[in-house]
Design a protein around this motif. Structure first.
Motif, short mmCIF file in Angstrom:
data_model
loop_
_atom_site.label_atom_id
_atom_site.label_comp_id
_atom_site.label_asym_id
_atom_site.label_seq_id
_atom_site.Cartn_x
_atom_site.Cartn_y
_atom_site.Cartn_z
N TYR A 332 0.83 -1.19 0.00
CA TYR A 332 0.00 0.00 0.00
C TYR A 332 0.88 1.25 0.00
CZ TYR A 332 -3.94 3.04 1.16
OH TYR A 332 -4.91 4.02 1.13
N GLY A 333 0.72 2.09 -1.00
CA GLY A 333 1.53 3.29 -1.14
C GLY A 333 2.53 3.21 -2.27
N LYS A 334 2.75 2.02 -2.82
CA LYS A 334 3.68 1.87 -3.93
C LYS A 334 2.94 2.14 -5.24
CE LYS A 334 6.67 -1.46 -1.57
NZ LYS A 334 7.29 -2.80 -1.61
N GLY A 335 3.39 3.15 -5.99
CA GLY A 335 2.70 3.55 -7.20
C GLY A 335 3.45 3.19 -8.46
N GLU A 336 3.03 3.81 -9.56
CA GLU A 336 3.62 3.52 -10.86
C GLU A 336 5.00 4.16 -10.96
OE1 GLU A 336 0.94 7.19 -12.65
OE2 GLU A 336 0.51 5.12 -13.21
N GLU A 341 4.28 6.54 -1.87
CA GLU A 341 3.59 7.38 -0.90
C GLU A 341 3.80 6.75 0.47
OE1 GLU A 341 1.90 10.19 -1.26
OE2 GLU A 341 1.76 10.37 -3.44
N THR A 342 4.61 7.37 1.30
CA THR A 342 4.94 6.79 2.59
C THR A 342 4.87 7.86 3.67
OG1 THR A 342 6.62 5.48 3.76
CG2 THR A 342 7.42 7.11 2.18
N HIS A 343 5.56 7.64 4.80
CA HIS A 343 5.53 8.59 5.90
C HIS A 343 6.89 8.60 6.59
CE1 HIS A 343 1.41 7.08 5.33
NE2 HIS A 343 1.03 8.31 5.63
#
Length: 436
Positions: A332-336, A341-343
């Protein structure tokens, strides 16, 4: 002869007659040296053009309804897995039992035996594994408590875990399960005694709502008593065989969201570029020790959303457009195009004895600890309204590269011409001096 062009008067590069040209050894050396210098500087300019830098940007986080993954690896060498509980709560104060998770409890050998792993078992946040019965019509007694809503058979307590759940539902202390048929059949007290000297490691990840909340490790079954969240601490404080349980712990790893790949961290780190260090987790390898049973550790974490966008990335779809249920834990958070998208987070910590008194042992005799509370390790996280975007880019444009090359060629040749002129004039004067 052809007529002179009107551009002749505009020629800024006047020519000399071939017969008037003088070639010298020093001029040849200067020419070769200047050409090598031009090639070396041009190569450096090309390498600088190919260099990738990361530009951090700060903006308001406008995300809505997103999830967040918490990945952890925490060891408790002085409390067994049978007593250790992981609870996840959000800002409403309600225990979250439906979160996606992949957490394991790893039994550890006693500290005196090195603390190695014994076995690993998946942690159930909402219900325990059901015991199998030969009689399908079996309906166990709940001993005066109402049957839990997640019971295998409605109105029954067929396992020791369900009896414990039923007791927790009415805020009753359960103890060791003496006199409870289900617990005696499953040898609950024997298992508890056998694990008294063991430790426990909690490892894995959970996916929660991206709102203010907390997760904590505490002993015993948890339940709500009015507006309070409490735990059954009887077995924890009872100990046995000279064993004193404490919440000495070590945070091997704790992060929020996916981790940057080692390739990206190594590639950018080696080039020494200024960029966000969100691949570093400040709580990693944190260790706390105590000899008191009634001791509480609290970590206050400020979580900041952080995006990493690689070179040439263009958003086509958001990674959060896909329902979170369809994305496996850890992705979750790994895109193309390897975008993430992390924190990242900052943390402050506090610890206190639940027996109250001053903090003279910590060097703060003027400070008084409040009395009461739940022993354990608590992580309270808050979500920052700001977001950091780390965007990869070239250190300069192609036009900037061409300008740099032209400046190198022109500047080097100009300096070389001045050096050659000085050498030629100096040599001529020396000859005149010697001839006289």
């Amino acid at each position: 002869m052809p007529a002179k062009s009107r551009f002749t008067k505009l020629d800024a590069f006047t020519k000399t007659v071939e017969d008037a040209r003088v070639r010298t050894t020093s001029g040849g050396i200067v020419t070769v040296t200047s050409l090598l210098l031009i090639l070396w500087l041009a190569w450096g300019e090309w390498a600088d053009y190919r260099r990738i830098v990361v530009h951090p940007e700060l903006m308001v986080d406008k995300g809505r309804g997103e999830k967040m993954e918490i990945h952890m690896n925490v060891s408790f060498p002085r409390i067994p897995c049978e007593l250790l509980t992981l609870d996840v709560m959000d800002v409403s104060g309600e225990i979250q039992t439906g979160v996606m998770h992949g957490v394991n409890k790893v039994r550890l050998r006693p500290e005196s035996e090195g603390g190695g792993a014994i076995e690993s078992k998946a942690l159930q946040l909402s219900e325990d594994d059901a015991a199998q019965h030969l009689d399908p019509n079996y309906c166990g007694e709940c001993y005066g408590a109402p049957s839990p809503s997640n019971a295998i058979k409605a109105g029954c307590c067929n396992t020791c875990a369900e009896v414990r759940e039923a007791y927790a539902g009415v805020s009753w202390s359960f103890g060791r399960g003496e006199g409870v048929e289900q617990c005696e059949r499953e040898h609950y007290s024997e298992h508890l005694d056998a694990q008294r000297k063991e430790g426990c490691r909690i490892e894995g990840g959970i996916r929660v709502n991206k709102v203010v909340g907390n997760f904590h490790f505490a002993p015993g079954k948890s339940f709500s008593n009015g507006n309070m969240h409490v735990h059954d601490l009887e077995n924890y404080f009872a100990g046995g065989d000279g064993i004193e349980h404490t919440f000495t712990h070590k945070v091997h790893h704790l992060r929020f969201g996916p981790q940057l790949s080692d390739e990206v961290v190594t590639r950018i780190g080696k080039k020494g570029m200024a960029w966000s260090n969100h691949h570093l987790n400040p709580l990693d390898d944190t260790e706390q020790k105590t000899e008191e049973k009634a001791y509480n550790y609290m970590y206050f974490v400020k979580v900041v959303s952080t995006a990493y966008l690689p070179l040439g990335w263009e958003q086509k779809t958001s990674v959060f457009d896909i329902p979170s249920e369809l994305i496996k834990l850890g992705d979750y958070g790994k895109g193309e195009a390897n975008s993430i998208e992390t924190h990242q987070y900052s943390v402050t910590s506090h610890k206190r004895s639940l027996t109250g008194g001053d903090a003279s042992k910590e060097g703060h005799s003027e400070r008084l600890h409040a009395r009461g509370g739940i022993p354990g390790v608590f992580f309270s996280y808050d979500i920052s309204p700001m977001k950091v975007v780390n965007r990869e880019a070239r250190s300069k444009s192609f036009s900037g590269f061409l300008v740099g090359v032209c400046a190198i060629v022109g500047g080097t040749l100009t300096v070389a011409a001045a050096v050659d002129r000085a050498l030629y004039e100096g040599g001529s004067r020396l000859k005149k001096i010697h001839s006289n």
